[in-house]
Design a protein around this motif. Sequence first.
Motif, PDB file in Angstrom:
ATOM      1  N   PRO A 104      40.005  -2.325 -16.449  1.00 45.95           N
ATOM      2  CA  PRO A 104      39.118  -3.372 -15.939  1.00 45.95           C
ATOM      3  C   PRO A 104      38.636  -4.276 -17.064  1.00 45.95           C
ATOM      4  O   PRO A 104      38.374  -3.827 -18.186  1.00 45.95           O
ATOM      5  CB  PRO A 104      37.946  -2.597 -15.340  1.00 45.95           C
TER       6      PRO A 104
ATOM      7  N   LEU B 110      33.784  -6.893 -14.013  1.00 49.10           N
ATOM      8  CA  LEU B 110      33.284  -6.384 -12.740  1.00 49.10           C
ATOM      9  C   LEU B 110      32.643  -7.541 -11.984  1.00 49.10           C
ATOM     10  O   LEU B 110      31.727  -8.195 -12.499  1.00 49.10           O
ATOM     11  CB  LEU B 110      32.251  -5.280 -12.955  1.00 49.10           C
TER      12      LEU B 110
ATOM     13  N   HIS C 168      36.782  -2.240  -4.628  1.00 52.42           N
ATOM     14  CA  HIS C 168      36.065  -1.088  -4.088  1.00 52.42           C
ATOM     15  C   HIS C 168      35.248  -1.587  -2.900  1.00 52.42           C
ATOM     16  O   HIS C 168      34.237  -2.289  -3.070  1.00 52.42           O
ATOM     17  CB  HIS C 168      35.162  -0.455  -5.147  1.00 52.42           C
TER      18      HIS C 168
ATOM     19  N   VAL D 236      37.602  -6.542 -11.110  1.00 52.01           N
ATOM     20  CA  VAL D 236      37.310  -5.438 -10.185  1.00 52.01           C
ATOM     21  C   VAL D 236      36.181  -5.884  -9.270  1.00 52.01           C
ATOM     22  O   VAL D 236      35.059  -6.121  -9.728  1.00 52.01           O
ATOM     23  CB  VAL D 236      36.912  -4.157 -10.933  1.00 52.01           C
TER      24      VAL D 236
ATOM     25  N   ILE E 208      35.801   3.364 -12.560  1.00 50.45           N
ATOM     26  CA  ILE E 208      35.780   2.185 -13.436  1.00 50.45           C
ATOM     27  C   ILE E 208      35.604   2.593 -14.894  1.00 50.45           C
ATOM     28  O   ILE E 208      36.319   2.119 -15.786  1.00 50.45           O
ATOM     29  CB  ILE E 208      34.673   1.212 -12.991  1.00 50.45           C
TER      30      ILE E 208
ATOM     31  N   ALA F 204      44.586  -6.231 -10.155  1.00 53.89           N
ATOM     32  CA  ALA F 204      43.189  -6.351  -9.748  1.00 53.89           C
ATOM     33  C   ALA F 204      42.813  -5.057  -9.037  1.00 53.89           C
ATOM     34  O   ALA F 204      43.678  -4.239  -8.704  1.00 53.89           O
ATOM     35  CB  ALA F 204      42.987  -7.556  -8.829  1.00 53.89           C
ATOM     36  N   ALA F 205      41.505  -4.887  -8.807  1.00 54.80           N
ATOM     37  CA  ALA F 205      41.035  -3.699  -8.086  1.00 54.80           C
ATOM     38  C   ALA F 205      39.904  -4.108  -7.155  1.00 54.80           C
ATOM     39  O   ALA F 205      39.174  -5.071  -7.422  1.00 54.80           O
ATOM     40  CB  ALA F 205      40.570  -2.621  -9.064  1.00 54.80           C
TER      41      ALA F 205
ATOM     42  N   SER G   8      38.697   4.413 -16.233  1.00 51.43           N
ATOM     43  CA  SER G   8      39.809   3.487 -16.432  1.00 51.43           C
ATOM     44  C   SER G   8      39.604   2.618 -17.665  1.00 51.43           C
ATOM     45  O   SER G   8      40.524   2.410 -18.465  1.00 51.43           O
ATOM     46  CB  SER G   8      39.980   2.606 -15.191  1.00 51.43           C
TER      47      SER G   8
ATOM     48  N   SER H 217      44.649  -2.135  -6.780  1.00 57.78           N
ATOM     49  CA  SER H 217      44.137  -0.796  -6.526  1.00 57.78           C
ATOM     50  C   SER H 217      42.943  -0.906  -5.582  1.00 57.78           C
ATOM     51  O   SER H 217      42.030  -1.693  -5.820  1.00 57.78           O
ATOM     52  CB  SER H 217      43.701  -0.141  -7.842  1.00 57.78           C
TER      53      SER H 217
END
Length: 392
Positions: free
Chosen positions: A205, A208, A315, A175, A190, A312-313, A193, A335
């Motif tokens: 996740p 991070l 932000h 993430v 986060i 994967a994510a 999830s 995401s």
Amino acid sequence: MSVSLTASWAARAFARYDKPSVDRIVQAVAAAGVAAAAEHARLAVQETGFGVPAHQELANLACAQCLGADDLVSPRLAGTLRLPRPLGVILARTPPVIPVAAVYRTVLAALATRNALVISPHPAARSVSTRAALALAEAAVAAGAPEGVIQVTDAGFDGADLVLAPPDQPDNVPVIVDGTADLARAAVTIVDSKAFDNSTVDGAPSVLVVTSSAADRLVELLRHAGGHLLRAGERVTDQLPGRDAGHLAGLAGIAVPTDTRVLMAPFDLAGPEEPLARPKPYPLMGLLRVATPAQAVAAARAVLRLGAGRRAAVHSTDLAALPGYLAGLPVARVSVNGADDNVAAWVGADPAPENLVRWTTIVAPGPELPAPPPATAPVGPVPAYPHASNGS
């Protein structure tokens, strides 16, 4: 009675059902799944020893109602004629993680595409998976499906036209968070999830990857959302997947607040020797600080190489950096800014119904092709095996 023979018989019979008959069966099975979602969730956690009943109930409900309005039964005529044909008999090996949701999703996908299905449950969740599958099978037959269209086996099975199996390697989800993100929203997303079913879901996740401009503030917000940052040298066991954060911390002699939902541990390099960079099916996240977006992509790619690398994510609201993030992540699903969640990811997992159909394309001269004779519903009760059903 042979599972293989009865499944093949049921597949031939079911392949000729019309759309209204299929819809009636699917709706009846979905309703049965909804009615038993809470009980099956409780039994799954009781049998496997891990997970959260309320979270598994949410996944069960979502998967019982996951099918859209796509018609995978009727011919399609648009220039060329396309006939949907079921694959036949599907063998599905279901996982121990949120096992009933997997059973629901697979059964409904098979029924919506007129396939017969044989479930082979994971030994750790055999009892509840069998119970759920047989309950749905009973509902299907009561609604008009041929006997044997949904079955369960503990033994080997030969003759399947398609085999579905859980991934061999767990997912390792990076993430990326940078300083332009809505950090408060990111922190809640986060933690929610990672804490879902105590992080047994593949979309949770794992690491991070945070730019230095966001790291301190994000950690503070993660604490408010239920995260706890471990100190250097503090480690928890990796032998208890699906157990809650407080339990893991207690076993390691680490004092954490009572509302802790997720543990976080900083590390310096995403390499194969670093356990925190690897998949973690329990509520512990690695925390890796980087200086630039380019370094964030490089670190995320390193994390992906250490696991299955399917998700994967990101932000970020940095329109200059976002294309690099997305292009640099070689995964099937990304995401962005919390647009995904665990239940949605679970529902969107395989099998996709459209992949359980073979299409025959018919091309002929002239402006139009005649429509094929329609499929038919069985008249009266469906005869039991080995008698023919619906003219098959």
